[in-house]
Motif scaffolding. Structure first.
Motif, PDB file in Angstrom:
ATOM      1  N   ASN A  72       0.842  -1.214   0.000  1.00  0.00           N
ATOM      2  CA  ASN A  72       0.000   0.000   0.000  1.00  0.00           C
ATOM      3  C   ASN A  72       0.868   1.251   0.000  1.00  0.00           C
ATOM      4  OD1 ASN A  72      -2.381   1.430  -0.186  1.00  0.00           O
ATOM      5  ND2 ASN A  72      -2.545   1.678   2.037  1.00  0.00           N
ATOM      6  N   CYS A  73       1.828   1.227  -0.904  1.00  0.00           N
ATOM      7  CA  CYS A  73       2.779   2.350  -1.011  1.00  0.00           C
ATOM      8  C   CYS A  73       2.667   2.960  -2.404  1.00  0.00           C
ATOM      9  CB  CYS A  73       4.196   1.830  -0.799  1.00  0.00           C
ATOM     10  SG  CYS A  73       5.459   3.091  -0.977  1.00  0.00           S
ATOM     11  N   PRO A  74       2.427   4.270  -2.512  1.00  0.00           N
ATOM     12  CA  PRO A  74       2.422   4.914  -3.833  1.00  0.00           C
ATOM     13  C   PRO A  74       3.764   4.712  -4.518  1.00  0.00           C
ATOM     14  CG  PRO A  74       1.553   6.376  -2.141  1.00  0.00           C
ATOM     15  CD  PRO A  74       2.143   5.196  -1.428  1.00  0.00           C
ATOM     16  N   GLY A 111      -6.880   0.811  -9.097  1.00  0.00           N
ATOM     17  CA  GLY A 111      -6.915   1.809  -8.025  1.00  0.00           C
ATOM     18  C   GLY A 111      -5.582   2.065  -7.373  1.00  0.00           C
ATOM     19  N   ALA A 112      -4.507   1.473  -7.901  1.00  0.00           N
ATOM     20  CA  ALA A 112      -3.189   1.712  -7.289  1.00  0.00           C
ATOM     21  C   ALA A 112      -2.724   3.125  -7.619  1.00  0.00           C
ATOM     22  CB  ALA A 112      -2.183   0.691  -7.810  1.00  0.00           C
ATOM     23  N   VAL A 113      -1.953   3.711  -6.713  1.00  0.00           N
ATOM     24  CA  VAL A 113      -1.368   5.036  -6.947  1.00  0.00           C
ATOM     25  C   VAL A 113       0.003   4.814  -7.560  1.00  0.00           C
ATOM     26  CG1 VAL A 113      -0.619   7.213  -5.931  1.00  0.00           C
ATOM     27  CG2 VAL A 113      -2.625   6.019  -4.995  1.00  0.00           C
ATOM     28  N   ASP A 138      -4.949   6.091   2.615  1.00  0.00           N
ATOM     29  CA  ASP A 138      -5.523   5.651   3.897  1.00  0.00           C
ATOM     30  C   ASP A 138      -6.768   4.792   3.680  1.00  0.00           C
ATOM     31  OD1 ASP A 138      -4.634   8.828   5.400  1.00  0.00           O
ATOM     32  OD2 ASP A 138      -3.486   6.980   5.106  1.00  0.00           O
ATOM     33  N   ASN A 139      -7.668   5.281   2.819  1.00  0.00           N
ATOM     34  CA  ASN A 139      -8.866   4.470   2.564  1.00  0.00           C
ATOM     35  C   ASN A 139      -8.511   3.169   1.864  1.00  0.00           C
ATOM     36  OD1 ASN A 139     -10.548   6.287   3.785  1.00  0.00           O
ATOM     37  ND2 ASN A 139     -10.832   7.489   1.909  1.00  0.00           N
ATOM     38  N   ALA A 168      -9.128  -1.036   3.054  1.00  0.00           N
ATOM     39  CA  ALA A 168      -9.673  -2.130   2.230  1.00  0.00           C
ATOM     40  C   ALA A 168      -8.693  -3.298   2.156  1.00  0.00           C
ATOM     41  CB  ALA A 168      -9.960  -1.607   0.818  1.00  0.00           C
ATOM     42  N   LEU A 169      -7.434  -3.029   2.456  1.00  0.00           N
ATOM     43  CA  LEU A 169      -6.409  -4.083   2.325  1.00  0.00           C
ATOM     44  C   LEU A 169      -6.002  -4.650   3.683  1.00  0.00           C
ATOM     45  CD1 LEU A 169      -4.124  -2.236  -0.299  1.00  0.00           C
ATOM     46  CD2 LEU A 169      -5.591  -4.223  -0.751  1.00  0.00           C
TER      47      LEU A 169
END
Ligand SMILES: C[C@@H](CNC(N)=O)C(=O)O
Ligand SMILES: [Zn+2]
Ligand SMILES: [Zn+2]
Length: 497
Positions: A234-236, A258-260, A470-471, A475-476
């Motif tokens: 969950n890291c951009p 939806g990944a950054v 954060d959101n 979810a993860l």
């Protein structure tokens, strides 16, 4: 120190409008349809010109020690070339040697850059080793007095800069915790090393070996893997020098989930291709050696520009890391010894205008977005940088969209004796470059002062990078199921036999 820019058309990433711009003490202090000059005020006439935010090049390597050499464009000549081309800020990389303290390497880069830069600069930090000490120092350099908000991981250059997947993953977990952006050089360094050995043992020692050791799918695979790992952490993620359609497709695949992820094509990859590696003139071919290599598909430059137009790639850079003919010739018997890197910092703005705006693929506002504003937003110095607005730094370029220039080593400001865009005629010329209110390029002449540029601390937690994380993290979140302890009963005992 004041300056009045009159009769121009301002172009920001979201609007174009005719207006005058008043600059005082390095800042934009007024924007209005008509501002009257006062006695003693220097006036720049921008009639029939665009007034754009100075370019920001988020990926350079001035005077980088690499492959036994030092890149020829240092922080003086490299930033002179930048302003001559309409770029008013660079983001360079601190690259510690393996095992070196991040803080020691940081001080070295600041010591190199501060006395020399003629325009403002920021720094990104490479992570070339991993361990608790590095994780701790990462936290230290994201503090205000260091001003680092991004960390680059190399998945290539085995034994030099390359980190292993588990180190990359742990590094990204730390980036996410620090609200710092992870950047990646995505190639499969292990397979590349094997292919180099095989090609050399097969007697292929020329620059054609370089491109054959790094087939585009090794960039695409590493890009897909990096995006997957970033998702898991969950890291951009910011993929530097996207050179191929396959790498761009990997980024698009993860963004659709939806990944950054941000993708950065470079001037070289937007304007030329890998056919040069097969040129019979050894030195000509060697001049284009960089990693990942220029695409061998001649349609790639135009395809990458269209992906910028479509928003599947996001901003442009140059990866300016220049070695002269003599340095390139050190690999005359072995392509793995040709120092990797090409020029770009002087020609990026004209190249992107010519291949993008003049070609009808992007409009002037998108040009500003991909050459300046997106970098300012991603690296969290917007709107100080990247916008023509009251209160912003007066980093401004007077842009002549109708003029052309022919790129040549004979007229460029790089410290090397060739230019990979040699002879290319490009539309779009920076006529005047202004750095924090001072004219540093005008009438084809530099008016620079060594050391006049300033270091720009880059704070973590950029909104465009972290506002979705954060959101997405929720979810993860791992799931734990509460259940009574399992007790085996006699009925279930395994058969005796
Ligand atoms: C070392 C640096 C420049 N050289 C290159 N891209 O070939 C990089 O890989 O970004
Ligand atoms: Zn790289
Ligand atoms: Zn680089």
């Amino acid at each position: 120190m004041s300056l009045l820019i009159k009769n121009g058309t301002i172009v920001n990433d979201d609007a174009m409008f005719k207006s005058d711009v008043l600059v005082h003490d390095g800042k934009i202090v007024e924007i209005a349809p008509s501002i009257d000059p006062t006695p003693g005020l220097e006036v720049v006439d921008a009639t029939d010109r665009f007034v754009i935010p100075g370019g920001i090049d988020p990926h350079t390597h001035m005077q980088l020690p690499f492959m036994g050499e030092v890149a020829k464009d240092d922080f003086h000549r490299g930033t002179e070339a930048a302003v001559a081309g309409g770029t008013t800020m660079i983001i360079d990389f601190v690259i510690p040697t393996k095992g070196e303290s991040l803080l020691v390497a940081y001080d070295r880069w600041r010591g190199w850059a501060d006395p020399k830069v003629v325009c403002d600069y920021g720094l990104s930090m490479a992570i070339t080793s991993w361990g608790p000490e590095i994780a701790k120092e990462m936290e230290m350099v994201t503090k205000a007095d260091y001003g680092i908000n991004s960390f680059k991981f190399f998945l290539a250059y085995a034994g030099v800069f390359m980190v292993r997947d588990e180190e990359f993953y742990q590094g990204m977990l730390q980036c996410a915790k620090l609200r710092a952006l992870a950047r990646v050089h995505a190639e499969n360094g292990a397979v590349i090393a094997e292919r180099c050995e095989h090609l050399l043992s097969s007697g292929i020692t020329g620059p054609e070996g370089h491109t054959q050791s790094r087939p585009e799918e090794l960039e695409a695979e590493a890009t897909f893997r990096a995006c997957t790992m970033a998702s898991q952490a969950n890291c951009p993620l910011y993929v530097v020098h996207v050179m191929s359609k396959g790498a761009a497709a990997a980024i698009a695949h993860h963004r659709k989930k939806g990944a950054v992820v941000f993708g950065e094509p470079i001037a070289a990859g937007l304007a030329t291709d890998g056919s040069h590696y097969y040129n019979e003139d050894w030195l000509h071919a060697a001049r284009y050696v960089m990693s990942p290599p220029l695409s061998r598909d001649p349609s790639t430059p135009n395809a990458l520009m269209k992906l910028l137009a479509a928003g599947e790639l996001h901003l442009t850079a140059t990866d300016n890391c220049t070695f002269d003919c003599h340095q390139k010739s050190l690999g005359k018997d072995d392509f793995t010894k040709i120092p990797n890197g090409v020029n770009g910092v002087e020609d990026r703005m004209s190249v992107v205008w010519d291949k993008g705006v003049h070609a009808g693929i992007i409009d002037p506002m998108k040009f500003v977005a991909v050459t300046s504003t997106m970098a300012a937003k991603i690296f969290n110095c917007y709107p100080q940088k990247g916008r023509i607005a009251v209160g912003s730094d007066a980093d401004i370029v007077i842009w002549n969209a109708n003029a052309t220039r022919t790129i040549s080593k004979d007229t460029h400001h790089h410290a090397i004796d060739f230019n990979i865009f040699e002879g290319m005629q490009v539309h779009g010329v920076p006529e005047t470059t202004i750095c924090r209110g001072r004219i540093v390029w005008a009438d084809g002449q530099l008016r620079t002062v060594q050391g006049a540029g300033r270091f720009v601390p880059l704070p973590p937690d950029s909104q465009i990078v972290f506002s979705a994380v954060d959101n997405r993290g929720k979810a993860l979140e791992p799931v734990k199921v509460e259940r009574a302890p399992y007790v085996a009963t006699t009925l279930e005992a395994p058969d005796a036999n």
